[in-house]
Design a protein around this motif. Structure first.
Motif, PDB file in Angstrom:
ATOM      1  N   SER A 107       0.835  -1.201   0.000  1.00  0.00           N
ATOM      2  CA  SER A 107       0.000   0.000   0.000  1.00  0.00           C
ATOM      3  C   SER A 107       0.868   1.249   0.000  1.00  0.00           C
ATOM      4  CB  SER A 107      -0.925   0.023   1.218  1.00  0.00           C
ATOM      5  OG  SER A 107      -1.897  -0.983   1.118  1.00  0.00           O
ATOM      6  N   TYR A 108       1.905   1.237   0.830  1.00  0.00           N
ATOM      7  CA  TYR A 108       2.823   2.364   0.903  1.00  0.00           C
ATOM      8  C   TYR A 108       3.497   2.591  -0.448  1.00  0.00           C
ATOM      9  CZ  TYR A 108       7.021   5.010   1.986  1.00  0.00           C
ATOM     10  OH  TYR A 108       8.028   5.940   1.972  1.00  0.00           O
ATOM     11  N   LYS A 109       3.991   1.514  -1.050  1.00  0.00           N
ATOM     12  CA  LYS A 109       4.684   1.636  -2.334  1.00  0.00           C
ATOM     13  C   LYS A 109       3.733   2.152  -3.418  1.00  0.00           C
ATOM     14  CE  LYS A 109       8.319   0.888  -3.224  1.00  0.00           C
ATOM     15  NZ  LYS A 109       9.394   1.902  -3.284  1.00  0.00           N
ATOM     16  N   ILE A 110       2.496   1.719  -3.405  1.00  0.00           N
ATOM     17  CA  ILE A 110       1.512   2.201  -4.385  1.00  0.00           C
ATOM     18  C   ILE A 110       1.220   3.679  -4.153  1.00  0.00           C
ATOM     19  CG2 ILE A 110      -0.911   2.022  -5.082  1.00  0.00           C
ATOM     20  CD1 ILE A 110      -0.584  -1.071  -4.536  1.00  0.00           C
ATOM     21  N   GLU A 111       1.017   4.046  -2.895  1.00  0.00           N
ATOM     22  CA  GLU A 111       0.696   5.444  -2.559  1.00  0.00           C
ATOM     23  C   GLU A 111       1.835   6.402  -2.903  1.00  0.00           C
ATOM     24  OE1 GLU A 111      -0.240   5.366   1.606  1.00  0.00           O
ATOM     25  OE2 GLU A 111      -2.056   4.173   1.281  1.00  0.00           O
ATOM     26  N   THR A 112       3.070   5.964  -2.774  1.00  0.00           N
ATOM     27  CA  THR A 112       4.210   6.862  -2.983  1.00  0.00           C
ATOM     28  C   THR A 112       4.895   6.653  -4.335  1.00  0.00           C
ATOM     29  OG1 THR A 112       5.713   5.287  -1.888  1.00  0.00           O
ATOM     30  CG2 THR A 112       4.666   6.981  -0.500  1.00  0.00           C
ATOM     31  N   TYR A 113       4.377   5.754  -5.125  1.00  0.00           N
ATOM     32  CA  TYR A 113       5.026   5.378  -6.382  1.00  0.00           C
ATOM     33  C   TYR A 113       5.286   6.583  -7.287  1.00  0.00           C
ATOM     34  CZ  TYR A 113       6.012   2.973 -10.740  1.00  0.00           C
ATOM     35  OH  TYR A 113       6.615   2.548 -11.883  1.00  0.00           O
ATOM     36  N   ASP A 114       4.249   7.324  -7.609  1.00  0.00           N
ATOM     37  CA  ASP A 114       4.389   8.452  -8.545  1.00  0.00           C
ATOM     38  C   ASP A 114       5.388   9.481  -8.015  1.00  0.00           C
ATOM     39  OD1 ASP A 114       2.599   7.339 -10.381  1.00  0.00           O
ATOM     40  OD2 ASP A 114       0.874   8.273  -9.393  1.00  0.00           O
ATOM     41  N   ASP A 115       5.312   9.792  -6.738  1.00  0.00           N
ATOM     42  CA  ASP A 115       6.244  10.759  -6.143  1.00  0.00           C
ATOM     43  C   ASP A 115       7.687  10.256  -6.218  1.00  0.00           C
ATOM     44  OD1 ASP A 115       4.174  12.487  -5.539  1.00  0.00           O
ATOM     45  OD2 ASP A 115       3.974  11.777  -3.461  1.00  0.00           O
ATOM     46  N   HIS A 116       7.890   8.975  -5.907  1.00  0.00           N
ATOM     47  CA  HIS A 116       9.245   8.422  -5.954  1.00  0.00           C
ATOM     48  C   HIS A 116       9.803   8.435  -7.376  1.00  0.00           C
ATOM     49  CE1 HIS A 116       8.607   6.463  -1.875  1.00  0.00           C
ATOM     50  NE2 HIS A 116       9.730   7.144  -1.755  1.00  0.00           N
ATOM     51  N   ILE A 117       8.991   8.063  -8.327  1.00  0.00           N
ATOM     52  CA  ILE A 117       9.458   8.060  -9.723  1.00  0.00           C
ATOM     53  C   ILE A 117       9.836   9.481 -10.142  1.00  0.00           C
ATOM     54  CG2 ILE A 117       8.745   7.680 -12.127  1.00  0.00           C
ATOM     55  CD1 ILE A 117       9.411   5.107 -10.542  1.00  0.00           C
ATOM     56  N   THR A 126      18.292   9.495  -5.222  1.00  0.00           N
ATOM     57  CA  THR A 126      19.254   8.602  -5.874  1.00  0.00           C
ATOM     58  C   THR A 126      19.252   7.259  -5.153  1.00  0.00           C
ATOM     59  OG1 THR A 126      21.113   9.202  -4.431  1.00  0.00           O
ATOM     60  CG2 THR A 126      20.730  10.603  -6.387  1.00  0.00           C
ATOM     61  N   SER A 127      20.003   6.359  -5.708  1.00  0.00           N
ATOM     62  CA  SER A 127      20.087   5.043  -5.055  1.00  0.00           C
ATOM     63  C   SER A 127      20.734   5.150  -3.685  1.00  0.00           C
ATOM     64  CB  SER A 127      20.838   4.044  -5.936  1.00  0.00           C
ATOM     65  OG  SER A 127      22.157   4.509  -6.178  1.00  0.00           O
ATOM     66  N   GLU A 128      21.547   6.159  -3.477  1.00  0.00           N
ATOM     67  CA  GLU A 128      22.191   6.363  -2.182  1.00  0.00           C
ATOM     68  C   GLU A 128      21.285   7.082  -1.179  1.00  0.00           C
ATOM     69  OE1 GLU A 128      25.083   5.079  -1.073  1.00  0.00           O
ATOM     70  OE2 GLU A 128      25.008   4.020  -2.985  1.00  0.00           O
ATOM     71  N   THR A 129      20.366   7.916  -1.671  1.00  0.00           N
ATOM     72  CA  THR A 129      19.497   8.675  -0.760  1.00  0.00           C
ATOM     73  C   THR A 129      18.102   8.067  -0.640  1.00  0.00           C
ATOM     74  OG1 THR A 129      18.767  10.182  -2.523  1.00  0.00           O
ATOM     75  CG2 THR A 129      20.709  10.834  -1.224  1.00  0.00           C
ATOM     76  N   ALA A 130      17.908   6.932  -1.285  1.00  0.00           N
ATOM     77  CA  ALA A 130      16.589   6.278  -1.231  1.00  0.00           C
ATOM     78  C   ALA A 130      16.257   5.887   0.207  1.00  0.00           C
ATOM     79  CB  ALA A 130      16.583   5.035  -2.118  1.00  0.00           C
ATOM     80  N   GLU A 131      14.978   5.860   0.478  1.00  0.00           N
ATOM     81  CA  GLU A 131      14.530   5.486   1.827  1.00  0.00           C
ATOM     82  C   GLU A 131      14.989   4.070   2.162  1.00  0.00           C
ATOM     83  OE1 GLU A 131      10.279   5.594   1.695  1.00  0.00           O
ATOM     84  OE2 GLU A 131      10.265   4.470  -0.145  1.00  0.00           O
ATOM     85  N   GLU A 132      15.038   3.760   3.403  1.00  0.00           N
ATOM     86  CA  GLU A 132      15.462   2.450   3.880  1.00  0.00           C
ATOM     87  C   GLU A 132      14.220   1.694   4.332  1.00  0.00           C
ATOM     88  OE1 GLU A 132      18.251   3.874   6.805  1.00  0.00           O
ATOM     89  OE2 GLU A 132      19.909   3.776   5.347  1.00  0.00           O
ATOM     90  N   LEU A 133      13.611   1.011   3.378  1.00  0.00           N
ATOM     91  CA  LEU A 133      12.334   0.332   3.645  1.00  0.00           C
ATOM     92  C   LEU A 133      12.410  -0.619   4.832  1.00  0.00           C
ATOM     93  CD1 LEU A 133      11.043  -0.495   0.046  1.00  0.00           C
ATOM     94  CD2 LEU A 133      10.122   1.209   1.640  1.00  0.00           C
ATOM     95  N   TRP A 134      13.530  -1.291   4.970  1.00  0.00           N
ATOM     96  CA  TRP A 134      13.655  -2.277   6.035  1.00  0.00           C
ATOM     97  C   TRP A 134      13.615  -1.662   7.431  1.00  0.00           C
ATOM     98  CZ3 TRP A 134      17.467  -0.491   2.946  1.00  0.00           C
ATOM     99  CH2 TRP A 134      18.573   0.088   3.538  1.00  0.00           C
TER     100      TRP A 134
END
Length: 138
Positions: A107-117, A126-134
């Protein structure tokens, strides 16, 4: 009188599975009438439904056989049958909790998908500043 076909449709289980469960002893022997047709009592239907449900929940054939064997035992050993059910409930509750976490993540990934893209495309993320899902509690 219910026919095997009717029972199979009613309980959403194949006739061959009902016969297999009876043959190997997962369900008690099904009574038969003078013509050899199976007589499905409420007790028999309950056994079929319970065994189908437990199997679908992940119980092994061996566990189902043990559960059925324990139903025939007298005395304190019969309480082990309840333990089989409690163990399975505990396992299912764990699976449900894990599925809920995954559901929340999706649900989180769907809700934030457009913003993240958009953020990745703009270089803001960037790949270095991406959130830490875990590290996020879902």
């Amino acid at each position: 009188m219910l026919r095997s076909k009717d029972v199979a449709e009613m309980l959403d289980i194949s006739i061959s599975t009902i016969r297999y469960y009876e043959k190997i002893g997962i369900i008690p022997p099904i009574e038969r009438n003078a013509n050899g047709y199976r007589i499905y009592t409420n007790s028999t239907l309950n056994w079929i439904y319970l065994m189908k449900s437990l199997r679908n929940a992940g119980l092994s054939i061996e566990s189902l056989l043990e559960f059925s064997r324990l139903s025939q035992v007298k005395g304190p050993e019969r309480k082990k049958q309840k333990q089989v059910l409690e163990d399975q409930l505990y396992e299912i509750e764990g699976k449900i909790a894990e599925m809920q976490r995954v559901r929340n993540l999706l649900s989180y990934k769907i809700e934030t998908y457009d913003d993240h893209i958009a953020m990745f495309q703009s270089g803001e993320l960037t790949s270095e500043t991406a959130e830490e899902l875990w590290k996020i509690k879902f």
